[in-house]
Write a protein that holds these residues in place. Structure first.
Motif, mmCIF file in Angstrom:
data_model
loop_
_atom_site.group_PDB
_atom_site.id
_atom_site.type_symbol
_atom_site.label_atom_id
_atom_site.label_comp_id
_atom_site.label_asym_id
_atom_site.label_seq_id
_atom_site.Cartn_x
_atom_site.Cartn_y
_atom_site.Cartn_z
ATOM 1 N N VAL A 235 -29.329 9.636 -11.604
ATOM 2 C CA VAL A 235 -28.198 9.054 -10.897
ATOM 3 C C VAL A 235 -27.073 8.792 -11.898
ATOM 4 O O VAL A 235 -27.315 8.624 -13.088
ATOM 5 C CB VAL A 235 -28.572 7.745 -10.163
ATOM 6 N N ILE A 236 -25.856 8.778 -11.396
ATOM 7 C CA ILE A 236 -24.690 8.486 -12.230
ATOM 8 C C ILE A 236 -24.246 7.062 -11.924
ATOM 9 O O ILE A 236 -24.057 6.700 -10.757
ATOM 10 C CB ILE A 236 -23.555 9.487 -11.957
ATOM 11 N N LYS A 237 -24.112 6.277 -12.978
ATOM 12 C CA LYS A 237 -23.698 4.883 -12.824
ATOM 13 C C LYS A 237 -22.405 4.644 -13.584
ATOM 14 O O LYS A 237 -22.048 5.403 -14.480
ATOM 15 C CB LYS A 237 -24.793 3.946 -13.342
ATOM 16 N N ARG A 238 -21.735 3.563 -13.217
ATOM 17 C CA ARG A 238 -20.488 3.168 -13.880
ATOM 18 C C ARG A 238 -20.799 2.136 -14.952
ATOM 19 O O ARG A 238 -21.734 1.348 -14.822
ATOM 20 C CB ARG A 238 -19.523 2.585 -12.863
ATOM 21 N N LYS A 239 -19.958 2.137 -15.978
ATOM 22 C CA LYS A 239 -20.149 1.205 -17.081
ATOM 23 C C LYS A 239 -18.783 0.727 -17.561
ATOM 24 O O LYS A 239 -17.874 1.532 -17.761
ATOM 25 C CB LYS A 239 -20.889 1.918 -18.207
ATOM 26 N N ALA A 240 -18.647 -0.571 -17.755
ATOM 27 C CA ALA A 240 -17.395 -1.126 -18.270
ATOM 28 C C ALA A 240 -17.215 -0.687 -19.722
ATOM 29 O O ALA A 240 -18.178 -0.562 -20.470
ATOM 30 C CB ALA A 240 -17.422 -2.649 -18.184
ATOM 31 N N ILE A 241 -15.963 -0.434 -20.098
ATOM 32 C CA ILE A 241 -15.668 -0.024 -21.472
ATOM 33 C C ILE A 241 -14.493 -0.841 -21.996
ATOM 34 O O ILE A 241 -13.720 -1.407 -21.237
ATOM 35 C CB ILE A 241 -15.335 1.486 -21.569
ATOM 36 N N ASP A 242 -14.369 -0.849 -23.307
ATOM 37 C CA ASP A 242 -13.216 -1.452 -23.974
ATOM 38 C C ASP A 242 -12.119 -0.386 -23.971
ATOM 39 O O ASP A 242 -12.217 0.612 -24.700
ATOM 40 C CB ASP A 242 -13.611 -1.854 -25.397
ATOM 41 N N LEU A 243 -11.110 -0.569 -23.164
ATOM 42 C CA LEU A 243 -10.065 0.447 -23.011
ATOM 43 C C LEU A 243 -9.283 0.664 -24.302
ATOM 44 O O LEU A 243 -8.925 1.800 -24.627
ATOM 45 C CB LEU A 243 -9.119 0.083 -21.869
ATOM 46 N N ASP A 244 -9.028 -0.415 -25.048
ATOM 47 C CA ASP A 244 -8.317 -0.273 -26.324
ATOM 48 C C ASP A 244 -9.168 0.523 -27.315
ATOM 49 O O ASP A 244 -8.661 1.380 -28.041
ATOM 50 C CB ASP A 244 -7.960 -1.636 -26.910
ATOM 51 N N GLY A 245 -10.458 0.229 -27.348
ATOM 52 C CA GLY A 245 -11.366 0.958 -28.227
ATOM 53 C C GLY A 245 -11.468 2.426 -27.836
ATOM 54 O O GLY A 245 -11.527 3.313 -28.695
ATOM 55 N N GLU A 246 -11.478 2.672 -26.545
ATOM 56 C CA GLU A 246 -11.549 4.062 -26.055
ATOM 57 C C GLU A 246 -10.279 4.824 -26.414
ATOM 58 O O GLU A 246 -10.319 5.985 -26.798
ATOM 59 C CB GLU A 246 -11.769 4.059 -24.546
ATOM 60 N N GLY B 184 -11.105 11.038 -19.374
ATOM 61 C CA GLY B 184 -11.596 10.672 -18.046
ATOM 62 C C GLY B 184 -11.904 9.186 -17.954
ATOM 63 O O GLY B 184 -11.578 8.533 -16.956
ATOM 64 N N ASN B 185 -12.535 8.652 -18.997
ATOM 65 C CA ASN B 185 -12.843 7.222 -19.021
ATOM 66 C C ASN B 185 -11.571 6.391 -18.942
ATOM 67 O O ASN B 185 -11.506 5.403 -18.205
ATOM 68 C CB ASN B 185 -13.613 6.854 -20.293
ATOM 69 N N LEU B 186 -10.554 6.771 -19.700
ATOM 70 C CA LEU B 186 -9.297 6.021 -19.692
ATOM 71 C C LEU B 186 -8.582 6.127 -18.352
ATOM 72 O O LEU B 186 -8.009 5.147 -17.866
ATOM 73 C CB LEU B 186 -8.381 6.490 -20.822
ATOM 74 N N SER B 187 -8.619 7.300 -17.745
ATOM 75 C CA SER B 187 -7.929 7.451 -16.459
ATOM 76 C C SER B 187 -8.637 6.676 -15.346
ATOM 77 O O SER B 187 -7.984 6.131 -14.459
ATOM 78 C CB SER B 187 -7.792 8.925 -16.088
ATOM 79 N N ARG B 188 -9.967 6.603 -15.411
ATOM 80 C CA ARG B 188 -10.727 5.840 -14.413
ATOM 81 C C ARG B 188 -10.728 4.350 -14.712
ATOM 82 O O ARG B 188 -10.792 3.532 -13.807
ATOM 83 C CB ARG B 188 -12.190 6.309 -14.384
ATOM 84 N N GLY B 189 -10.748 4.019 -16.007
ATOM 85 C CA GLY B 189 -10.862 2.621 -16.406
ATOM 86 C C GLY B 189 -12.296 2.201 -16.666
ATOM 87 O O GLY B 189 -12.568 1.044 -16.971
ATOM 88 N N TYR B 190 -13.222 3.110 -16.549
ATOM 89 C CA TYR B 190 -14.630 2.839 -16.809
ATOM 90 C C TYR B 190 -15.318 4.146 -17.183
ATOM 91 O O TYR B 190 -14.794 5.233 -16.939
ATOM 92 C CB TYR B 190 -15.331 2.203 -15.601
ATOM 93 N N ALA B 191 -16.507 4.015 -17.767
ATOM 94 C CA ALA B 191 -17.271 5.195 -18.173
ATOM 95 C C ALA B 191 -18.331 5.504 -17.120
ATOM 96 O O ALA B 191 -18.724 4.643 -16.332
ATOM 97 C CB ALA B 191 -17.945 4.956 -19.527
ATOM 98 N N LEU B 192 -18.779 6.731 -17.113
ATOM 99 C CA LEU B 192 -19.887 7.158 -16.272
ATOM 100 C C LEU B 192 -21.044 7.555 -17.184
ATOM 101 O O LEU B 192 -20.831 8.139 -18.243
ATOM 102 C CB LEU B 192 -19.489 8.365 -15.417
#
Length: 124
Positions: free
Chosen positions: A82-93, A42-50
């Motif tokens: 509440v649910i917030k968005r968080k930037a992630i390292d896509l390569d690491g994910e 889900g994180n990879l498909s969105r591009g960010y984590a929740l």
């Protein structure tokens, strides 16, 4: 009165067979890894984590009445999730997902052996 409250919980526990509890224990790690895989995908498909966090907000509530019958309002702190968005390292994910899938394969074999052992130990 308390025994009446405990009775449904005891009936629920009795409804869970030994075999089901054994299978649940045998597949617990696999189920956890499966949830992590779903989260990573889900994180990879969105591009960010929740992620969930707690915030305190003030809500206006009626807390009394005046002599003339009109309401008195107060501000009361209320904790909310509440649910917030968080930037992630896509390569690491993506790398994490590869490792999780390898672990999933190994755990699936262990879980299958555990399920078979549970069925043999606790036939229905």
């Amino acid at each position: 009165m308390r025994p009446l409250l405990i009775l449904p919980a005891l009936l629920l526990l009795a409804a869970c067979s030994e075999q089901r509890m054994c299978i649940s224990r045998a597949t617990q790690d696999l189920n956890t890894v499966n949830r992590f895989i779903a989260e990573a995908e889900g994180n990879l498909s969105r591009g960010y984590a929740l992620y969930q966090t707690q915030v305190v907000e003030n809500e206006r509530v009626a807390c009394g009445t005046k002599e003339d019958g009109s309401r008195i309002y107060c501000w009361v702190p209320v904790e909310k999730t509440v649910i917030k968005r968080k930037a992630i390292d896509l390569d690491g994910e993506a790398a994490k997902l590869v490792q999780l899938r390898k672990k999933q394969s190994a755990l699936a074999i262990q879980a299958q052996a555990g399920v078979e052992a549970c069925k043999a130990a606790y036939p229905e």
